[in-house]
Design a protein around this motif. Structure first.
Motif: not given
Length: 267
Positions: A153-174
């Motif tokens: 996700g990117a952030a632009h001043a004054g605009q609502t930004s969608k930020l997606t954070l994804s977690v993985s461990r050992g090469g596999h998604p959690v």
């Protein structure tokens, strides 16, 4: 943390930066002392007092707690999200980690019973030689305790930004994140230039039949100005809460949002 009620289609167009004052809306954050020594479990006591000087003793739970305390160094290191205990006199008690000398900012995020959410802040000076760390460069991934967390996700001043954070461990998604304080993740954003506190809204709720338990956790935020922001994601897995940290730069794609604009509060 304020109890979220919004979905992706209900995100507000403006959000205020808060936590820049020790007194607001008739409430004041009073630290027992603004001086401390370096240590790993330093006692910290404080009160929230109303306009008459009386301690506030009735709070509305938000994300399962009466009050959320954020502690961070002025150089945005040493982030802590802790939950103090309230005694009968209206004084909060907690132990915090002041690992290095320097200035620390303390944020009290709470909702008075029957009122609106407020974030107040105060500074603590930790004695000793101050050696500030430079702000890490913006990056799309970070690691913590063997977990890799990626930011999309990117952030632009004054605009609502969608930020997606994804977690993985050992090469596999959690895919079995555990609810922590009634959510799969909590995100705190602080503006690097002045440590202003930005409320961030999560998408979905554990147990709603729709929100997956990972690997992705989605948030919505509006960065009011072009600046660097430090993001702190708390997530729980295998019974342990960990914090992933990012630097995110908001560009000046549009005019800054007023920091006093009204918005629903929530993480």
């Amino acid at each position: 943390m304020k109890n979220p009620t919004q979905t992706a289609t209900e995100v507000p167009s403006t959000q205020p930066l808060e936590g820049k004052m020790f007194s607001e809306n008739g409430y004041t954050l009073e630290l027992a002392t603004s001086e401390a020594a370096v240590g790993s479990r330093v006692p910290l006591q404080f009160r929230i007092v109303d306009a008459t000087g009386s301690p506030l003793i009735r709070y509305t739970d938000t994300h399962d707690k009466q009050l959320h305390l954020i502690v961070v160094g002025r150089d945005l290191t040493g982030f802590q999200h802790v939950h103090p205990e309230l005694d009968a006199s209206g004084t909060w008690h907690v132990s915090v980690d002041f690992a290095h000398a320097g200035e620390y900012r303390v944020f009290a995020d709470f909702t008075p019973d029957g009122g609106d959410g407020i974030t107040l802040s105060a500074d603590v000076h930790v004695s000793g030689a101050y050696d500030p760390r430079p702000l890490p460069a913006a990056a799309a991934t970070t690691t913590v305790d063997g977990y890799i967390v990626s930011l999309d996700g990117a952030a632009h001043a004054g605009q609502t930004s969608k930020l997606t954070l994804s977690v993985s461990r050992g090469g596999h998604p959690v895919t079995d994140l555990q609810p922590y304080l009634a959510a799969y993740g909590h995100l705190v954003a602080l503006r690097a230039s002045d440590l202003a506190y930005l409320h961030v809204h999560p998408d979905g709720h554990p147990g709603d039949g729709v929100t997956p338990a990972g690997p992705a956790i989605t948030f919505y935020a509006t960065m009011p100005s072009a600046d660097d922001y430090r993001l702190f994601l708390d997530f729980k897995h295998d019974g342990v809460v960990r914090t992933a940290e990012f630097t995110l730069t908001a560009d000046n794609a549009t005019a800054p949002v007023s920091e006093h604009a009204h918005a629903h509060h929530g993480h």
